[in-house]
Design an enzyme around this catalytic site. Structure first.
Site, PDB file in Angstrom:
ATOM      1  CE1 TYR A   1     -26.756  69.563  29.240  1.00  0.00           C
ATOM      2  CE2 TYR A   1     -26.511  71.823  28.477  1.00  0.00           C
ATOM      3  CZ  TYR A   1     -26.358  70.865  29.473  1.00  0.00           C
ATOM      4  OH  TYR A   1     -25.826  71.211  30.682  1.00  0.00           O
TER       5      TYR A   1
ATOM      6  CE  LYS B   1     -31.655 102.437  22.220  1.00  0.00           C
ATOM      7  NZ  LYS B   1     -33.045 102.458  21.748  1.00  0.00           N
TER       8      LYS B   1
END
Length: 398
Positions: free
Chosen positions: A279, A44
């Protein structure tokens, strides 16, 4: 067996190398752990980020006789890729109303059913398809997600048997899922196992004759042989990662991590002391140094939560993310070293060369290794190593 290693050509911005030889070895190791049961390789979420079709083929080559998916679309994609019913059974378990039931029936996919609404949709789809649906009934033995509650189990079993008597379904499996198999000694493990035995016994006493009964996931496969029944469902362990650090390392179980994530340094530059990095300036250089720019970020699946803590191997040395991880890039303080632009930065791999592992990144980000590998995004190409070339007809051989 003919294998190709796919050697490096031009360096890429980033790459996730997927070692299919390691995956096949992991499948063989897991089969040895559960010698009396068939093995399902769970593929999956694009095989936990490793590439569903190549990994599925490699798992089948190593002896997996079932493949597991969450969504029907994932299951149908495996069939469309040429993984035929006579080679391997495919199962999916996460359905919503109006799903592609008929397409799954026609593709010979095993479908999990947890409630009467789903059984009703299966019956209608089987009538439209003109053939019986392969249905597995899921019992909620204590996880509290999908699955049928014990109080509702008699009604679901009765409805499934009626549909089987009408020739609309074949009840191919009875199954459930553990909540805490990765926590050794947790009391819910024994409680769920007892409940599973009770619920399967009830169904069988009323005439259900399943091909497989299964509850064991990766941690149960590795540590709880009493849970193996007819089939074990192995997900994260197929990809060489431990389901829990408390249970042991991959090496403790004879497993090898399959994915290596690396990037090419986009820039190396000198900066003075007191220079803010990324940042918010959460990192400021303590003195004159060199910075290396690694061109992957949270858009590629590198967890922003590992800002300031994520480890990277560059030039044989461990480095740590300096400042915040941005969408497309992050910086590392190279401490004055000057690797060439384009040099390899290894975020994680098996650890053979001293590089960090997915578990190291999980610890840095406060999460689990499952999330680290699964979230690597589609901008990062998967390079599948050691694929086996099919001889003659379709299908992988080894």
């Amino acid at each position: 067996m003919n294998e190709t290693a796919h050697p490096r050509t031009a360096p890429l911005r980033a790459r996730a190398e997927i070692d299919l030889a390691a995956l096949r070895a992991n499948v063989r190791t897991l089969r040895e752990r559960a010698p009396g049961a068939a093995l399902m390789a769970v593929v999956k979420s694009d095989a936990y980020g490793h590439g569903a079709v190549p990994c599925a083929r490699a798992a089948v080559a190593a002896g997996a006789t079932w493949l597991g998916t969450a969504t029907p679309e994932e299951a149908l994609a495996l069939r469309a890729a040429g993984l035929r019913p006579e080679q391997v059974r495919v199962m999916c378990w996460l359905w919503t109303p109006g799903g592609p039931w008929r397409e799954a029936i026609e593709a010979d996919v095993d479908m999990s059913v947890s409630g009467l609404w789903a059984m009703a949709e299966v019956r209608e789809a089987a009538r439209a398809a003109g053939r019986p649906a392969r249905v597995q009934l899921k019992a909620d033995t204590g996880l509290g997600r999908n699955g049928c509650q014990p109080a509702d189990w008699p009604a679901l079993v009765a409805e499934a048997l009626r549909a089987e008597a009408e020739g609309l379904v074949r009840i191919t499996g009875l199954w459930s899922h553990f909540a805490c198999a990765d926590e050794p000694g947790h009391p819910s493990i024994a409680a769920q196992l007892d409940r599973f035995r009770e619920m399967t016994a009830y169904a069988e006493a009323r005439g259900v004759r399943p091909e497989v009964r299964h509850i064991a996931n990766s941690p149960a496969t590795l540590t709880l042989p009493e849970t193996h029944f007819d089939l074990v469902r192995t997900g994260i362990a197929v990809y060489g990662l431990s389901p829990s650090p408390e249970l042991g390392t991959p090496a403790d179980f004879g497993l090898r991590p399959v994915m290596t994530l690396s990037a090419s340094l986009a820039l190396v530059k000198h900066v003075p002391g007191g220079h803010g990095v990324s940042y918010g300036h959460h990192y400021v250089t303590p003195g004159e140094t060199t910075l290396g720019l690694v061109p992957v970020g949270y858009a590629d699946g590198v967890p922003r939560h590992a800002s300031g803590t994520g480890p990277v191997l560059i030039g044989g040395k461990w480095r740590t993310v300096a400042g915040r991880i941005a969408m497309d890039q992050f910086a590392v303080d190279l401490g004055g070293d000057e690797p060439e632009t384009g040099s390899e930065a290894v975020l994680f791999g098996p650890g053979d060369r001293g590089e960090p592992t997915a578990e190291d990144w999980a610890q840095a980000a406060g999460t689990i290794a499952y999330e680290i590998v699964t979230r690597i995004g589609t901008r990062v190409p998967r390079v599948h190593l050691h694929e086996t070339r099919p001889r003659g007809a379709a299908g992988e051989q080894e």
